[in-house]
Design a protein around this motif. Structure first.
Motif, PDB file in Angstrom:
ATOM      1  N   GLY A  92     -66.224 -16.764  40.501  1.00  0.00           N
ATOM      2  CA  GLY A  92     -66.282 -15.382  40.273  1.00  0.00           C
ATOM      3  C   GLY A  92     -65.793 -14.774  39.417  1.00  0.00           C
ATOM      4  O   GLY A  92     -66.147 -13.925  38.686  1.00  0.00           O
ATOM      5  N   TYR A  93     -64.337 -15.350  39.000  1.00  0.00           N
ATOM      6  CA  TYR A  93     -63.471 -14.791  37.924  1.00  0.00           C
ATOM      7  C   TYR A  93     -64.266 -14.866  36.601  1.00  0.00           C
ATOM      8  O   TYR A  93     -64.451 -14.007  35.600  1.00  0.00           O
ATOM      9  CB  TYR A  93     -62.393 -15.309  37.820  1.00  0.00           C
ATOM     10  N   MET A  94     -65.025 -16.093  36.242  1.00  0.00           N
ATOM     11  CA  MET A  94     -65.288 -16.484  35.099  1.00  0.00           C
ATOM     12  C   MET A  94     -66.576 -15.722  34.756  1.00  0.00           C
ATOM     13  O   MET A  94     -67.057 -15.322  33.732  1.00  0.00           O
ATOM     14  CB  MET A  94     -65.911 -17.797  34.988  1.00  0.00           C
ATOM     15  N   LYS A  95     -67.509 -15.422  36.057  1.00  0.00           N
ATOM     16  CA  LYS A  95     -68.775 -14.501  35.702  1.00  0.00           C
ATOM     17  C   LYS A  95     -68.214 -12.925  35.335  1.00  0.00           C
ATOM     18  O   LYS A  95     -68.905 -12.554  34.454  1.00  0.00           O
ATOM     19  CB  LYS A  95     -69.238 -14.346  37.179  1.00  0.00           C
ATOM     20  N   LYS A  96     -67.168 -12.539  35.718  1.00  0.00           N
ATOM     21  CA  LYS A  96     -66.790 -11.410  35.477  1.00  0.00           C
ATOM     22  C   LYS A  96     -66.202 -11.178  33.699  1.00  0.00           C
ATOM     23  O   LYS A  96     -66.658 -10.461  33.115  1.00  0.00           O
ATOM     24  CB  LYS A  96     -65.353 -10.667  36.272  1.00  0.00           C
ATOM     25  N   VAL A  97     -65.547 -12.384  33.523  1.00  0.00           N
ATOM     26  CA  VAL A  97     -65.005 -12.409  32.173  1.00  0.00           C
ATOM     27  C   VAL A  97     -66.392 -12.627  31.290  1.00  0.00           C
ATOM     28  O   VAL A  97     -66.126 -11.969  30.197  1.00  0.00           O
ATOM     29  CB  VAL A  97     -64.173 -13.588  31.736  1.00  0.00           C
ATOM     30  N   LEU A  98     -67.519 -13.410  31.615  1.00  0.00           N
ATOM     31  CA  LEU A  98     -68.527 -13.463  30.727  1.00  0.00           C
ATOM     32  C   LEU A  98     -69.304 -12.165  30.621  1.00  0.00           C
ATOM     33  O   LEU A  98     -69.741 -11.852  29.451  1.00  0.00           O
ATOM     34  CB  LEU A  98     -69.434 -14.390  31.469  1.00  0.00           C
ATOM     35  N   GLU A  99     -69.293 -11.437  31.600  1.00  0.00           N
ATOM     36  CA  GLU A  99     -69.920 -10.001  31.605  1.00  0.00           C
ATOM     37  C   GLU A  99     -69.119  -9.278  30.614  1.00  0.00           C
ATOM     38  O   GLU A  99     -69.893  -8.608  29.899  1.00  0.00           O
ATOM     39  CB  GLU A  99     -69.951  -9.443  32.686  1.00  0.00           C
ATOM     40  N   LEU A 100     -67.908  -9.203  30.739  1.00  0.00           N
ATOM     41  CA  LEU A 100     -67.049  -8.404  29.738  1.00  0.00           C
ATOM     42  C   LEU A 100     -67.194  -8.891  28.313  1.00  0.00           C
ATOM     43  O   LEU A 100     -67.199  -8.327  27.284  1.00  0.00           O
ATOM     44  CB  LEU A 100     -65.514  -8.379  30.326  1.00  0.00           C
ATOM     45  N   LEU A 101     -67.102 -10.313  27.973  1.00  0.00           N
ATOM     46  CA  LEU A 101     -67.281 -10.846  26.881  1.00  0.00           C
ATOM     47  C   LEU A 101     -68.848 -10.566  26.257  1.00  0.00           C
ATOM     48  O   LEU A 101     -68.766 -10.100  24.930  1.00  0.00           O
ATOM     49  CB  LEU A 101     -67.410 -12.338  26.918  1.00  0.00           C
ATOM     50  N   GLN A 102     -69.668 -10.331  26.910  1.00  0.00           N
ATOM     51  CA  GLN A 102     -71.065 -10.047  26.384  1.00  0.00           C
ATOM     52  C   GLN A 102     -71.146  -8.697  25.886  1.00  0.00           C
ATOM     53  O   GLN A 102     -71.811  -8.232  24.819  1.00  0.00           O
ATOM     54  CB  GLN A 102     -72.406 -10.474  27.384  1.00  0.00           C
ATOM     55  N   GLU A 103     -70.347  -7.852  26.438  1.00  0.00           N
ATOM     56  CA  GLU A 103     -70.297  -6.427  26.112  1.00  0.00           C
ATOM     57  C   GLU A 103     -69.214  -6.353  24.627  1.00  0.00           C
ATOM     58  O   GLU A 103     -69.649  -5.736  23.504  1.00  0.00           O
ATOM     59  CB  GLU A 103     -69.711  -5.517  26.993  1.00  0.00           C
ATOM     60  N   SER A 104     -68.067  -6.998  24.594  1.00  0.00           N
ATOM     61  CA  SER A 104     -67.112  -6.839  23.737  1.00  0.00           C
ATOM     62  C   SER A 104     -67.202  -7.756  22.605  1.00  0.00           C
ATOM     63  O   SER A 104     -66.863  -7.487  21.575  1.00  0.00           O
ATOM     64  CB  SER A 104     -65.574  -6.682  24.574  1.00  0.00           C
ATOM     65  N   SER A 105     -67.469  -9.058  22.825  1.00  0.00           N
ATOM     66  CA  SER A 105     -67.135 -10.186  21.959  1.00  0.00           C
ATOM     67  C   SER A 105     -68.370 -11.208  22.201  1.00  0.00           C
ATOM     68  O   SER A 105     -68.413 -12.305  22.335  1.00  0.00           O
ATOM     69  CB  SER A 105     -65.952 -11.055  22.033  1.00  0.00           C
ATOM     70  N   PRO A 106     -69.764 -10.714  21.887  1.00  0.00           N
ATOM     71  CA  PRO A 106     -70.752 -11.612  22.064  1.00  0.00           C
ATOM     72  C   PRO A 106     -70.692 -12.858  21.303  1.00  0.00           C
ATOM     73  O   PRO A 106     -71.483 -13.875  21.658  1.00  0.00           O
ATOM     74  CB  PRO A 106     -72.020 -10.692  21.668  1.00  0.00           C
ATOM     75  N   ASP A 107     -69.958 -13.009  20.249  1.00  0.00           N
ATOM     76  CA  ASP A 107     -69.820 -13.952  19.176  1.00  0.00           C
ATOM     77  C   ASP A 107     -69.031 -15.154  20.147  1.00  0.00           C
ATOM     78  O   ASP A 107     -69.172 -16.336  19.661  1.00  0.00           O
ATOM     79  CB  ASP A 107     -69.376 -13.922  18.044  1.00  0.00           C
ATOM     80  N   GLN A 108     -68.315 -14.720  21.018  1.00  0.00           N
ATOM     81  CA  GLN A 108     -67.425 -15.864  21.589  1.00  0.00           C
ATOM     82  C   GLN A 108     -68.092 -16.137  23.170  1.00  0.00           C
ATOM     83  O   GLN A 108     -67.601 -17.079  23.847  1.00  0.00           O
ATOM     84  CB  GLN A 108     -66.261 -14.976  22.143  1.00  0.00           C
ATOM     85  N   VAL A 109     -69.252 -15.953  23.561  1.00  0.00           N
ATOM     86  CA  VAL A 109     -69.955 -16.216  24.618  1.00  0.00           C
ATOM     87  C   VAL A 109     -70.221 -17.775  24.713  1.00  0.00           C
ATOM     88  O   VAL A 109     -70.030 -18.357  25.707  1.00  0.00           O
ATOM     89  CB  VAL A 109     -71.315 -15.484  24.901  1.00  0.00           C
ATOM     90  N   ASP A 110     -70.706 -18.121  23.767  1.00  0.00           N
ATOM     91  CA  ASP A 110     -71.110 -19.803  23.663  1.00  0.00           C
ATOM     92  C   ASP A 110     -69.644 -20.618  23.422  1.00  0.00           C
ATOM     93  O   ASP A 110     -69.672 -21.482  24.284  1.00  0.00           O
ATOM     94  CB  ASP A 110     -71.797 -19.805  22.242  1.00  0.00           C
ATOM     95  N   VAL A 111     -68.690 -20.048  22.896  1.00  0.00           N
ATOM     96  CA  VAL A 111     -67.366 -20.733  22.858  1.00  0.00           C
ATOM     97  C   VAL A 111     -66.922 -20.778  24.327  1.00  0.00           C
ATOM     98  O   VAL A 111     -66.435 -22.011  24.857  1.00  0.00           O
ATOM     99  CB  VAL A 111     -66.310 -20.092  21.893  1.00  0.00           C
ATOM    100  N   PHE A 112     -66.944 -19.971  24.921  1.00  0.00           N
ATOM    101  CA  PHE A 112     -66.416 -19.641  26.364  1.00  0.00           C
ATOM    102  C   PHE A 112     -67.356 -20.649  27.316  1.00  0.00           C
ATOM    103  O   PHE A 112     -66.777 -21.411  27.927  1.00  0.00           O
ATOM    104  CB  PHE A 112     -66.732 -18.222  26.832  1.00  0.00           C
ATOM    105  N   LYS A 113     -68.534 -20.339  27.251  1.00  0.00           N
ATOM    106  CA  LYS A 113     -69.509 -21.293  27.861  1.00  0.00           C
ATOM    107  C   LYS A 113     -69.386 -22.708  27.733  1.00  0.00           C
ATOM    108  O   LYS A 113     -69.329 -23.659  28.669  1.00  0.00           O
ATOM    109  CB  LYS A 113     -70.942 -20.909  27.905  1.00  0.00           C
ATOM    110  N   ASN A 114     -69.297 -23.144  26.566  1.00  0.00           N
ATOM    111  CA  ASN A 114     -69.275 -24.438  25.945  1.00  0.00           C
ATOM    112  C   ASN A 114     -67.884 -25.289  26.241  1.00  0.00           C
ATOM    113  O   ASN A 114     -68.028 -26.456  26.907  1.00  0.00           O
ATOM    114  CB  ASN A 114     -69.572 -24.878  24.709  1.00  0.00           C
ATOM    115  N   ASN A 115     -66.927 -24.584  26.243  1.00  0.00           N
ATOM    116  CA  ASN A 115     -65.675 -25.454  26.520  1.00  0.00           C
ATOM    117  C   ASN A 115     -64.994 -25.128  27.729  1.00  0.00           C
ATOM    118  O   ASN A 115     -64.068 -25.800  28.126  1.00  0.00           O
ATOM    119  CB  ASN A 115     -64.556 -24.635  25.594  1.00  0.00           C
ATOM    120  N   MET A 116     -65.301 -24.204  28.527  1.00  0.00           N
ATOM    121  CA  MET A 116     -64.493 -23.762  29.972  1.00  0.00           C
ATOM    122  C   MET A 116     -64.887 -24.774  30.702  1.00  0.00           C
ATOM    123  O   MET A 116     -63.911 -25.252  31.534  1.00  0.00           O
ATOM    124  CB  MET A 116     -64.950 -22.456  30.283  1.00  0.00           C
ATOM    125  N   ASN A 117     -66.030 -25.295  31.009  1.00  0.00           N
ATOM    126  CA  ASN A 117     -66.194 -26.102  32.093  1.00  0.00           C
ATOM    127  C   ASN A 117     -65.576 -27.563  31.975  1.00  0.00           C
ATOM    128  O   ASN A 117     -65.097 -28.096  32.682  1.00  0.00           O
ATOM    129  CB  ASN A 117     -67.817 -26.666  32.149  1.00  0.00           C
TER     130      ASN A 117
END
Length: 172
Positions: A92-117
């Motif tokens: 749930g937390y990661m989903k919220k952070v991902l939504e905020l990232l898509q708005e504020s730093s779309p270039d970081q979305v792939d880094v977040f998705k690929n490395n976090m798991n």
């Protein structure tokens, strides 16, 4: 100096005055120290008090703990009885952070998705060794920092893990 605040709650989590490193571009590992402090006096764990200290009865309270917790008023959380409850919270937390990232730093979305798991699998494997902390507001919907004690040199020190993308950096 930079203050790192929780992107969801605005709680202050830590500053760049501590020894820290970025792991897999998603987790800040921040090294704490055990301290004792008496009002404005801070004494590192294991240090001898001054021989000139007042030996008469003293009503001053001594606060002992981890500097990061004390300085930033982090609150220990016992909300996670098992790995499953932590995993559910993190999704749930990661989903919220991902939504905020898509708005504020779309270039970081792939880094977040690929490395976090991958990073979280390693951390969850050490679940029984972790302590959990929220910010001062104690809002469990925000970031939950994880702490584990590690052998560093000849000492056992607390190392806190904070989610990089769940933080706002504020220069002061």
């Amino acid at each position: 100096m930079k203050i790192f605040k929780d992107i969801i709650t605005g709680d202050e989590m830590f500053t760049d005055t501590y020894k820290m490193k970025l792991v897999d571009d998603v987790i800040y590992e921040v090294q704490g120290t055990l301290i004792s402090r008496n009002q404005d006096n801070i004494v590192l764990s294991g240090a001898n008090p001054s021989a000139e200290a007042d030996e008469e009865g003293n009503d001053e309270s001594i606060e002992t703990g981890v500097d990061i917790v004390l300085n930033h008023r982090l609150q220990e959380s016992f909300a996670f009885a098992d790995k499953k409850s932590l995993t559910l919270h993190l999704k749930g937390y990661m989903k919220k952070v991902l939504e905020l990232l898509q708005e504020s730093s779309p270039d970081q979305v792939d880094v977040f998705k690929n490395n976090m798991n991958t990073t979280m699998k390693g951390i969850l494997g050490r679940f029984n060794e972790l302590q959990f902390f929220t910010g001062e507001s104690m809002d469990i919907e925000g970031m939950v920092a994880m702490c584990e004690y590690r052998e560093i040199g000849d000492e056992t020190l607390p190392v806190f893990m904070f989610f990089k993308h769940g933080l706002i950096e504020e220069k002061v």
